[in-house]
Write a protein that holds these residues in place. Structure first.
Motif, PDB file in Angstrom:
ATOM      1  N   GLU A   1       0.866  -1.376   0.174  1.00 55.41           N
ATOM      2  CA  GLU A   1       0.009  -0.032   0.035  1.00 55.41           C
ATOM      3  C   GLU A   1       0.886   1.187   0.181  1.00 55.41           C
ATOM      4  OE1 GLU A   1      -3.133   0.128  -0.687  1.00 55.41           O
ATOM      5  OE2 GLU A   1      -3.600  -2.162  -0.103  1.00 55.41           O
ATOM      6  N   LEU A   2       2.000   1.197   0.790  1.00 53.49           N
ATOM      7  CA  LEU A   2       2.778   2.368   0.720  1.00 53.49           C
ATOM      8  C   LEU A   2       3.457   2.659  -0.569  1.00 53.49           C
ATOM      9  CD1 LEU A   2       4.564   1.638   4.409  1.00 53.49           C
ATOM     10  CD2 LEU A   2       2.780   3.536   3.715  1.00 53.49           C
TER      11      LEU A   2
ATOM     12  N   GLN B   1      -4.304  12.008   0.653  1.00 54.82           N
ATOM     13  CA  GLN B   1      -4.997  11.363   1.722  1.00 54.82           C
ATOM     14  C   GLN B   1      -3.924  11.009   2.683  1.00 54.82           C
ATOM     15  OE1 GLN B   1      -5.495   7.398   0.209  1.00 54.82           O
ATOM     16  NE2 GLN B   1      -3.474   6.965   0.054  1.00 54.82           N
ATOM     17  N   TYR B   2      -4.677  10.733   3.693  1.00 59.13           N
ATOM     18  CA  TYR B   2      -4.025  10.353   4.978  1.00 59.13           C
ATOM     19  C   TYR B   2      -3.799   8.542   5.255  1.00 59.13           C
ATOM     20  CZ  TYR B   2      -4.388  15.001   6.663  1.00 59.13           C
ATOM     21  OH  TYR B   2      -3.906  16.447   7.197  1.00 59.13           O
ATOM     22  N   MET B   3      -2.893   8.392   5.646  1.00 59.53           N
ATOM     23  CA  MET B   3      -2.714   6.910   6.242  1.00 59.53           C
ATOM     24  C   MET B   3      -2.219   6.683   7.569  1.00 59.53           C
ATOM     25  SD  MET B   3      -1.019   4.796   2.913  1.00 59.53           S
ATOM     26  CE  MET B   3      -1.553   4.495   1.275  1.00 59.53           C
TER      27      MET B   3
ATOM     28  N   CYS C   1      -2.070  -4.580  15.223  1.00 61.55           N
ATOM     29  CA  CYS C   1      -1.937  -3.479  14.348  1.00 61.55           C
ATOM     30  C   CYS C   1      -3.100  -3.335  13.466  1.00 61.55           C
ATOM     31  CB  CYS C   1      -0.625  -3.555  13.540  1.00 61.55           C
ATOM     32  SG  CYS C   1       0.858  -3.112  14.394  1.00 61.55           S
ATOM     33  N   ILE C   2      -3.410  -1.992  13.044  1.00 62.24           N
ATOM     34  CA  ILE C   2      -4.387  -1.699  12.099  1.00 62.24           C
ATOM     35  C   ILE C   2      -3.656  -0.582  11.114  1.00 62.24           C
ATOM     36  CG2 ILE C   2      -6.585  -0.512  11.447  1.00 62.24           C
ATOM     37  CD1 ILE C   2      -7.543  -1.289  14.502  1.00 62.24           C
ATOM     38  N   PHE C   3      -3.891  -0.966   9.919  1.00 60.69           N
ATOM     39  CA  PHE C   3      -3.608   0.114   9.048  1.00 60.69           C
ATOM     40  C   PHE C   3      -4.669   0.577   8.090  1.00 60.69           C
ATOM     41  CE2 PHE C   3      -1.902   1.201   4.734  1.00 60.69           C
ATOM     42  CZ  PHE C   3      -1.012   2.186   5.190  1.00 60.69           C
ATOM     43  N   MET C   4      -4.770   1.788   8.006  1.00 61.79           N
ATOM     44  CA  MET C   4      -5.798   2.364   7.555  1.00 61.79           C
ATOM     45  C   MET C   4      -5.484   3.388   6.430  1.00 61.79           C
ATOM     46  SD  MET C   4      -8.453   3.778  10.608  1.00 61.79           S
ATOM     47  CE  MET C   4      -9.229   2.674  11.504  1.00 61.79           C
TER      48      MET C   4
ATOM     49  N   GLY D   1      -1.260   3.370  20.070  1.00 65.72           N
ATOM     50  CA  GLY D   1      -0.178   4.745  19.387  1.00 65.72           C
ATOM     51  C   GLY D   1      -0.700   4.450  17.912  1.00 65.72           C
ATOM     52  N   ILE D   2      -0.990   5.921  17.504  1.00 64.09           N
ATOM     53  CA  ILE D   2      -1.343   6.115  15.913  1.00 64.09           C
ATOM     54  C   ILE D   2      -0.116   7.184  15.380  1.00 64.09           C
ATOM     55  CG2 ILE D   2      -3.122   6.613  14.553  1.00 64.09           C
ATOM     56  CD1 ILE D   2      -5.155   6.618  17.008  1.00 64.09           C
ATOM     57  N   GLN D   3       0.398   6.749  14.420  1.00 67.54           N
ATOM     58  CA  GLN D   3       1.257   7.380  13.512  1.00 67.54           C
ATOM     59  C   GLN D   3       0.489   7.627  12.154  1.00 67.54           C
ATOM     60  OE1 GLN D   3       4.427   9.118  13.992  1.00 67.54           O
ATOM     61  NE2 GLN D   3       3.485  10.103  12.263  1.00 67.54           N
ATOM     62  N   VAL D   4       0.307   9.005  12.066  1.00 62.72           N
ATOM     63  CA  VAL D   4      -0.437   9.358  10.825  1.00 62.72           C
ATOM     64  C   VAL D   4       0.693  10.042   9.795  1.00 62.72           C
ATOM     65  CG1 VAL D   4      -2.405  10.773   9.676  1.00 62.72           C
ATOM     66  CG2 VAL D   4      -2.640   9.871  12.024  1.00 62.72           C
ATOM     67  N   ILE D   5       0.301   9.618   8.566  1.00 63.97           N
ATOM     68  CA  ILE D   5       1.233  10.274   7.552  1.00 63.97           C
ATOM     69  C   ILE D   5       0.478  10.863   6.306  1.00 63.97           C
ATOM     70  CG2 ILE D   5       3.304   8.682   8.247  1.00 63.97           C
ATOM     71  CD1 ILE D   5       2.516   6.799   5.754  1.00 63.97           C
ATOM     72  N   SER D   6       1.074  11.710   5.565  1.00 61.32           N
ATOM     73  CA  SER D   6       0.346  12.056   4.439  1.00 61.32           C
ATOM     74  C   SER D   6       1.409  12.068   3.146  1.00 61.32           C
ATOM     75  CB  SER D   6       0.079  13.690   4.682  1.00 61.32           C
ATOM     76  OG  SER D   6       1.059  14.659   4.792  1.00 61.32           O
ATOM     77  N   LYS D   7       2.570  11.372   3.470  1.00 61.53           N
ATOM     78  CA  LYS D   7       3.387  11.204   2.359  1.00 61.53           C
ATOM     79  C   LYS D   7       4.099   9.779   2.672  1.00 61.53           C
ATOM     80  CE  LYS D   7       4.823  15.941   1.632  1.00 61.53           C
ATOM     81  NZ  LYS D   7       5.908  16.981   1.648  1.00 61.53           N
ATOM     82  N   ALA D   8       4.739   9.148   1.707  1.00 64.89           N
ATOM     83  CA  ALA D   8       4.952   7.648   1.802  1.00 64.89           C
ATOM     84  C   ALA D   8       6.305   7.592   2.744  1.00 64.89           C
ATOM     85  CB  ALA D   8       5.462   7.335   0.338  1.00 64.89           C
ATOM     86  N   TRP D   9       6.070   6.608   3.537  1.00 64.05           N
ATOM     87  CA  TRP D   9       7.048   6.307   4.556  1.00 64.05           C
ATOM     88  C   TRP D   9       7.667   4.802   4.515  1.00 64.05           C
ATOM     89  CZ3 TRP D   9       6.896   7.958  10.341  1.00 64.05           C
ATOM     90  CH2 TRP D   9       6.956   9.188  10.528  1.00 64.05           C
ATOM     91  N   ASP D  10       8.651   4.471   5.086  1.00 64.20           N
ATOM     92  CA  ASP D  10       9.176   3.208   5.023  1.00 64.20           C
ATOM     93  C   ASP D  10       8.343   2.418   6.015  1.00 64.20           C
ATOM     94  OD1 ASP D  10      11.387   0.840   4.726  1.00 64.20           O
ATOM     95  OD2 ASP D  10      11.660   1.383   6.978  1.00 64.20           O
TER      96      ASP D  10
END
Length: 244
Positions: free
Chosen positions: A101-102, A109-111, A163-166, A203-212
């Protein structure tokens, strides 16, 4: 098709043939030859139709068999990805899907990566028994499934850690709403119809750009421990729009 039209057409043909062939014997021979040729043509048509039907049936059977093979392979692959006990993705499969997905991250969008750890799970096993602890894990999984969408991924990455990935998230309030619902629903779980005040740390890490993936998981896990050291039964969320 009305019979009288057949007769009319035959009479027309007979007249045409009579004009062409003045001699009756020649006429009848021509009609007979035409009849024989027509029968042969009809037989060839039937044979070709039969062959085409057989070919079509064989093709459909082949396609069906191929679909069945693909379906079985998908089921085998899915079974290898799904954990036997909780029926959610195992740690390896969860990472694989999230990494995929990444790769196709969209900037509009947000992930979000959720790391969820049950608070004082060991005491549940000690006080109520391991069977109750197992049922508690299943109840938690049911809540995770209820509060997520079909496009989200749920994985078990440890004994009592999930873990949940949205993806495709358009607003931050949606993420916070889901976190609060998880806290509330899990806290309402009962064992043997007795409330146990079950809590989790999120714990929730939200990103709006691609991360490793490894960095994303590490940050969400760190935020989960922030929630746990603060007393549990809460979520800690961070929104980071940088790639650093």
């Amino acid at each position: 098709y009305p019979d009288y039209k057949y007769i009319s057409r035959l009479n027309d043909y007979l007249i045409q043939m009579s004009i062409t062939f003045q001699d009756d014997r020649v006429l009848y021979q021509a009609l007979y030859d035409y009849y024989v040729d027509k029968k042969k043509e009809d037989e060839r048509w039937r044979q070709n139709l039969r062959k085409s039907l057989i070919t079509k049936i064989e093709l459909e059977e082949t396609l069906y068999q191929q679909k069945e093979i693909v379906k079985k392979n998908e089921e085998l692959m899915k079974n290898n990805e799904i954990e036997d006990f909780t029926k959610v993705l195992n740690k390896t499969a969860f990472k694989k899907h999230v990494e995929e997905e990444l790769k196709y991250f969209k900037d509009d969008q947000y992930m979000a990566m959720f790391v969820i750890d049950l608070d004082k799970f060991k005491s549940i096993n000690d006080n109520y028994g391991h069977l109750s602890g197992d049922q508690l894990l299943l109840d938690v999984v049911d809540i995770l499934k209820l509060e997520t969408r079909e496009i989200d991924y749920i994985g078990r990455i440890g004994g009592d850690e999930f873990c949940i990935f949205m993806k495709n998230i358009l607003s931050l309030p949606y993420i916070e709403e889901k976190a609060l619902m998880l806290l509330k629903s899990i806290q309402a779980i009962k064992i043997n119809n007795i409330g146990i005040d079950m809590t989790v740390s999120i714990g929730i890490q939200v990103i709006s750009k691609a991360w490793d993936y490894n960095k994303l998981f590490k940050e969400a896990d760190r935020l989960m421990y922030c929630s746990k050291t603060a007393g549990g039964n809460r979520y800690t969320m961070k929104v980071d729009e940088s790639i650093d």
